[in-house]
Scaffold this motif. Structure first.
Motif, PDB file in Angstrom:
ATOM      1  N   PRO A 108      -8.255 -26.028 -20.216  1.00  0.00           N
ATOM      2  CA  PRO A 108      -6.875 -26.369 -20.595  1.00  0.00           C
ATOM      3  C   PRO A 108      -5.875 -26.242 -19.451  1.00  0.00           C
ATOM      4  CG  PRO A 108      -7.553 -24.278 -21.572  1.00  0.00           C
ATOM      5  CD  PRO A 108      -8.779 -24.907 -21.018  1.00  0.00           C
ATOM      6  N   ALA A 109      -6.265 -25.579 -18.356  1.00  0.00           N
ATOM      7  CA  ALA A 109      -5.368 -25.483 -17.197  1.00  0.00           C
ATOM      8  C   ALA A 109      -5.399 -26.739 -16.343  1.00  0.00           C
ATOM      9  CB  ALA A 109      -5.743 -24.278 -16.337  1.00  0.00           C
ATOM     10  N   LEU A 110      -6.260 -27.720 -16.684  1.00  0.00           N
ATOM     11  CA  LEU A 110      -6.443 -28.910 -15.840  1.00  0.00           C
ATOM     12  C   LEU A 110      -6.159 -30.221 -16.592  1.00  0.00           C
ATOM     13  CD1 LEU A 110      -9.736 -27.849 -14.000  1.00  0.00           C
ATOM     14  CD2 LEU A 110      -7.449 -28.032 -12.985  1.00  0.00           C
ATOM     15  N   PRO A 111      -4.973 -30.360 -17.162  1.00  0.00           N
ATOM     16  CA  PRO A 111      -4.676 -31.618 -17.870  1.00  0.00           C
ATOM     17  C   PRO A 111      -4.692 -32.839 -16.960  1.00  0.00           C
ATOM     18  CG  PRO A 111      -2.690 -30.276 -17.642  1.00  0.00           C
ATOM     19  CD  PRO A 111      -3.842 -29.400 -17.265  1.00  0.00           C
ATOM     20  N   ILE A 112      -4.385 -32.683 -15.666  1.00  0.00           N
ATOM     21  CA  ILE A 112      -4.396 -33.840 -14.773  1.00  0.00           C
ATOM     22  C   ILE A 112      -5.816 -34.382 -14.621  1.00  0.00           C
ATOM     23  CG2 ILE A 112      -4.607 -32.476 -12.650  1.00  0.00           C
ATOM     24  CD1 ILE A 112      -2.736 -35.832 -13.153  1.00  0.00           C
ATOM     25  N   VAL A 113      -6.818 -33.501 -14.675  1.00  0.00           N
ATOM     26  CA  VAL A 113      -8.203 -33.954 -14.561  1.00  0.00           C
ATOM     27  C   VAL A 113      -8.604 -34.740 -15.811  1.00  0.00           C
ATOM     28  CG1 VAL A 113     -10.612 -33.208 -14.368  1.00  0.00           C
ATOM     29  CG2 VAL A 113      -8.838 -32.100 -12.987  1.00  0.00           C
ATOM     30  N   GLN A 114      -8.238 -34.226 -16.985  1.00  0.00           N
ATOM     31  CA  GLN A 114      -8.510 -34.986 -18.210  1.00  0.00           C
ATOM     32  C   GLN A 114      -7.810 -36.339 -18.179  1.00  0.00           C
ATOM     33  OE1 GLN A 114      -6.217 -34.222 -21.637  1.00  0.00           O
ATOM     34  NE2 GLN A 114      -7.890 -34.557 -23.108  1.00  0.00           N
ATOM     35  N   GLU A 115      -6.561 -36.340 -17.746  1.00  0.00           N
ATOM     36  CA  GLU A 115      -5.787 -37.591 -17.705  1.00  0.00           C
ATOM     37  C   GLU A 115      -6.444 -38.611 -16.788  1.00  0.00           C
ATOM     38  OE1 GLU A 115      -1.852 -38.877 -15.330  1.00  0.00           O
ATOM     39  OE2 GLU A 115      -1.508 -37.233 -16.755  1.00  0.00           O
ATOM     40  N   ARG A 116      -6.822 -38.197 -15.584  1.00  0.00           N
ATOM     41  CA  ARG A 116      -7.409 -39.139 -14.628  1.00  0.00           C
ATOM     42  C   ARG A 116      -8.833 -39.527 -15.033  1.00  0.00           C
ATOM     43  NH1 ARG A 116      -3.352 -41.228 -14.065  1.00  0.00           N
ATOM     44  NH2 ARG A 116      -4.696 -42.769 -13.073  1.00  0.00           N
ATOM     45  N   TYR A 117      -9.572 -38.617 -15.663  1.00  0.00           N
ATOM     46  CA  TYR A 117     -10.903 -38.953 -16.176  1.00  0.00           C
ATOM     47  C   TYR A 117     -10.794 -40.074 -17.208  1.00  0.00           C
ATOM     48  CZ  TYR A 117     -15.559 -38.294 -18.297  1.00  0.00           C
ATOM     49  OH  TYR A 117     -16.836 -38.494 -18.784  1.00  0.00           O
ATOM     50  N   ASN A 118      -9.875 -39.906 -18.139  1.00  0.00           N
ATOM     51  CA  ASN A 118      -9.705 -40.927 -19.188  1.00  0.00           C
ATOM     52  C   ASN A 118      -9.127 -42.226 -18.648  1.00  0.00           C
ATOM     53  OD1 ASN A 118     -10.757 -39.290 -21.217  1.00  0.00           O
ATOM     54  ND2 ASN A 118      -8.767 -38.391 -21.718  1.00  0.00           N
ATOM     55  N   GLY A 120     -10.062 -43.387 -15.786  1.00  0.00           N
ATOM     56  CA  GLY A 120     -11.166 -44.012 -15.055  1.00  0.00           C
ATOM     57  C   GLY A 120     -11.182 -43.750 -13.567  1.00  0.00           C
ATOM     58  N   ASP A 121     -10.380 -42.793 -13.077  1.00  0.00           N
ATOM     59  CA  ASP A 121     -10.416 -42.521 -11.642  1.00  0.00           C
ATOM     60  C   ASP A 121     -10.658 -41.040 -11.330  1.00  0.00           C
ATOM     61  OD1 ASP A 121      -7.887 -41.685 -12.374  1.00  0.00           O
ATOM     62  OD2 ASP A 121      -6.818 -43.184 -11.202  1.00  0.00           O
ATOM     63  N   ALA A 122     -11.382 -40.377 -12.231  1.00  0.00           N
ATOM     64  CA  ALA A 122     -11.890 -39.028 -11.960  1.00  0.00           C
ATOM     65  C   ALA A 122     -13.248 -38.892 -12.629  1.00  0.00           C
ATOM     66  CB  ALA A 122     -10.942 -37.951 -12.473  1.00  0.00           C
ATOM     67  N   ALA A 123     -14.125 -38.131 -11.986  1.00  0.00           N
ATOM     68  CA  ALA A 123     -15.459 -37.887 -12.520  1.00  0.00           C
ATOM     69  C   ALA A 123     -15.823 -36.435 -12.266  1.00  0.00           C
ATOM     70  CB  ALA A 123     -16.488 -38.813 -11.860  1.00  0.00           C
ATOM     71  N   PHE A 124     -16.774 -35.956 -13.035  1.00  0.00           N
ATOM     72  CA  PHE A 124     -17.336 -34.629 -12.791  1.00  0.00           C
ATOM     73  C   PHE A 124     -18.695 -34.767 -12.124  1.00  0.00           C
ATOM     74  CE2 PHE A 124     -14.253 -33.362 -15.993  1.00  0.00           C
ATOM     75  CZ  PHE A 124     -13.855 -32.116 -15.528  1.00  0.00           C
ATOM     76  N   VAL A 125     -19.050 -33.760 -11.339  1.00  0.00           N
ATOM     77  CA  VAL A 125     -20.393 -33.637 -10.784  1.00  0.00           C
ATOM     78  C   VAL A 125     -20.961 -32.350 -11.358  1.00  0.00           C
ATOM     79  CG1 VAL A 125     -21.813 -33.613  -8.722  1.00  0.00           C
ATOM     80  CG2 VAL A 125     -19.590 -34.754  -8.680  1.00  0.00           C
ATOM     81  N   ALA A 126     -21.996 -32.472 -12.197  1.00  0.00           N
ATOM     82  CA  ALA A 126     -22.491 -31.330 -12.965  1.00  0.00           C
ATOM     83  C   ALA A 126     -23.571 -30.559 -12.219  1.00  0.00           C
ATOM     84  CB  ALA A 126     -23.037 -31.809 -14.310  1.00  0.00           C
ATOM     85  N   ASN A 127     -23.508 -29.249 -12.355  1.00  0.00           N
ATOM     86  CA  ASN A 127     -24.520 -28.322 -11.845  1.00  0.00           C
ATOM     87  C   ASN A 127     -24.920 -28.640 -10.406  1.00  0.00           C
ATOM     88  OD1 ASN A 127     -26.079 -25.991 -12.243  1.00  0.00           O
ATOM     89  ND2 ASN A 127     -27.901 -27.212 -12.683  1.00  0.00           N
ATOM     90  N   ILE A 128     -23.929 -28.700  -9.539  1.00  0.00           N
ATOM     91  CA  ILE A 128     -24.134 -28.992  -8.118  1.00  0.00           C
ATOM     92  C   ILE A 128     -24.084 -27.695  -7.325  1.00  0.00           C
ATOM     93  CG2 ILE A 128     -21.670 -29.421  -7.667  1.00  0.00           C
ATOM     94  CD1 ILE A 128     -22.564 -31.693  -5.771  1.00  0.00           C
ATOM     95  N   GLY A 129     -24.819 -27.653  -6.223  1.00  0.00           N
ATOM     96  CA  GLY A 129     -24.800 -26.454  -5.401  1.00  0.00           C
ATOM     97  C   GLY A 129     -25.662 -26.601  -4.171  1.00  0.00           C
ATOM     98  N   ALA A 130     -25.773 -25.523  -3.426  1.00  0.00           N
ATOM     99  CA  ALA A 130     -26.502 -25.525  -2.157  1.00  0.00           C
ATOM    100  C   ALA A 130     -28.006 -25.477  -2.409  1.00  0.00           C
ATOM    101  CB  ALA A 130     -26.072 -24.333  -1.312  1.00  0.00           C
ATOM    102  N   LEU A 131     -28.724 -26.430  -1.830  1.00  0.00           N
ATOM    103  CA  LEU A 131     -30.183 -26.472  -1.898  1.00  0.00           C
ATOM    104  C   LEU A 131     -30.731 -26.878  -0.540  1.00  0.00           C
ATOM    105  CD1 LEU A 131     -30.776 -28.351  -5.288  1.00  0.00           C
ATOM    106  CD2 LEU A 131     -31.341 -25.945  -4.839  1.00  0.00           C
ATOM    107  N   VAL A 132     -31.858 -26.293  -0.158  1.00  0.00           N
ATOM    108  CA  VAL A 132     -32.595 -26.766   1.008  1.00  0.00           C
ATOM    109  C   VAL A 132     -33.543 -27.875   0.586  1.00  0.00           C
ATOM    110  CG1 VAL A 132     -34.212 -26.124   2.842  1.00  0.00           C
ATOM    111  CG2 VAL A 132     -32.420 -24.521   2.127  1.00  0.00           C
TER     112      VAL A 132
END
Length: 452
Positions: A108-118, A120-132
């Motif tokens: 709820p602290a990120l309404p701008i992300v919800q707005e831009r996602y809806n 069509g100019d924001a996306a999430f990248v799920a479960n990303i992190g450092a891997l060799v």
């Protein structure tokens, strides 16, 4: 005498121990290693680094339409006192079947992300992190695969997130390698790099495009006596040095004077039409916005920027995360509005990053250091309204990704999102492994195409 002392300290003889004679006259200005602009469309990448380890499983939360499995209930049970109430989440949808749930919630602290996602100019990248290299829970427990050194350590994982070369702490930065490749490839670009957070690992490593450092309040800080001493300085550096070290020192100093004076003149009088707040990250993104427009209007073709927000090491209170995200939201909101007002939103890609994710389970007050997390990519040409990667199908303690305390093995490496960004940036195929040395270790299902 004071002026003579300053000039003495600036001289190549002061900085190099080898004997130094004078050679031919130095003509013109120090040439930049970056290519001359050919007027191609401008593109910029902005990294917003959330320092301390963002609790990003409270940034993107499973909500509903999860088939027979109630993933939100599992989230609520696992997260305990740090969970976010279902009715407080900001809803977003994904195409049916692409993720474990069809509806997710944004913090709820990120309404701008919800707005831009809806929009069509924001996306999430799920479960990303450092891997060799890709690793399963069984392989992790058997220690049969290479892992990033010092997992769960702030200093080491901040470096790893910024160098995107997980097995070595000595690697240069991802943004440094990116602009180096952009400048030196066959069809190279005019490039610039900027930090609004002082020296940073992410920008290390480019001989052609050393980064400008911009103060978030004062902007470009020049040698304040350059105007008075300019003729003396140019006479001091008027000849090439017979000493290799002396010549390197001379070119570095004179080049720095020239570049900062040029940038100061370029940014002089530049202002934003959008109101920004006075927090550190808002000031940083305001200076970034002004620098983007100035670079674009000066004919620069490619630029990278690094900004940072602290306050995410939420061991003791989940409200710390909420407060930090609220400030990030305000900063992104103003930045996006400024880019839209200046006609450059399609020229920019903004990626959030952090040390690591945090434990799904609480320590009784907050959360501790973990591994995989969820991040946001924004920009006018981002293929938004999507969650890239794969959100975990289970958050339970016995899930195939949980190695203990809710530390989740990443299923997407940082290389995944950076490959797409590098392609959008114009990096040619034969340069990609220079930018992303570990790319060959991951199959195509873990990487994203251009215009992600």
């Amino acid at each position: 005498i004071k002026a003579a002392t300053k000039l003495f300290v600036l001289s190549s003889e002061f900085h190099a121990s080898a004997g130094s004679g004078l050679l031919g006259k130095r003509e013109g200005t120090i040439a930049s290693g970056s290519r001359q602009s050919r007027g191609r469309p401008f593109k910029a990448i902005v990294v917003v680094f959330m320092h301390g380890g963002c609790d990003s499983y409270n940034v993107l939360v499973p909500h509903s339409k999860c088939g027979a499995h109630d993933l939100y209930k599992e989230y609520q049970e696992v997260r305990g006192v740090v969970h976010i109430a279902k009715e407080e989440l900001l809803l977003i949808d994904v195409l049916p079947g692409e993720q474990p749930c069809d509806t997710f919630g944004v913090n709820p602290a990120l309404p701008i992300v919800q707005e831009r996602y809806n929009a069509g100019d924001a996306a999430f990248v799920a479960n990303i992190g450092a891997l060799v290299e890709p690793v399963t829970k069984v392989e992790y427990q058997a220690k049969s695969k290479r892992l990033p050194p010092s997992l769960f350590s702030h200093n080491d994982q901040q470096r790893t997130a910024q160098n995107v070369y997980a097995q070595t702490q000595e690697a240069t930065g991802i943004l440094g390698r990116l602009v180096e490749a952009a400048a030196t490839q066959l069809n190279g670009y005019s490039t610039e790099a900027y930090s609004v957070d002082g020296n940073t690992i992410a920008l290390d490593g480019s001989s052609t495009t050393p980064p400008y450092q911009i103060d978030r309040v004062r902007g470009v800080e020049t040698f304040h006596q350059f105007g008075r001493l300019e003729s003396d300085i140019r006479q001091l550096f008027g000849n090439h040095s017979a000493s290799v070290f002396g010549e390197i020192a001379s070119e570095a100093l004179l080049g720095t004077f020239q570049k900062t004076e040029e940038l100061s003149q370029r940014l002089n009088g530049m202002s934003t039409v959008t109101e920004f707040g006075d927090s550190t990250i808002e000031q940083q993104l305001q200076k970034t916005a002004a620098s983007i427009i100035a670079a674009r209007d000066a004919g620069v073709e490619r630029a990278v920027f690094f900004v940072r927000k602290g306050g995410f090491d939420a061991h003791n209170d989940p409200q710390d995360t909420q407060d930090a995200l609220t400030t990030v939201n305000s900063a992104l909101d103003s930045f996006i509005k400024e880019m839209q007002a200046k006609g450059s939103w399609n020229d920019v890609a903004v990626l959030t990053s952090s040390d690591f994710g945090r434990t799904l389970t609480s320590n009784g007050q907050g959360t501790d250091h973990a591994w995989g997390g969820n991040h946001v990519l924004l920009g006018g040409l981002v293929r938004g309204g999507k969650i890239f990667g794969k959100f975990p199908a289970s958050l339970a303690t016995d899930s195939e990704l949980n190695i203990g305390r809710g530390r989740l093995i990443p299923t997407t490496p940082w290389e995944g999102v950076w490959m797409g960004l590098a392609q959008w940036f114009g990096i040619e195929a034969d340069q990609m492994t220079k930018v992303l040395p570990n790319l060959k270790r991951f199959d195509g299902t873990m990487n994203f195409p251009a215009n992600v």
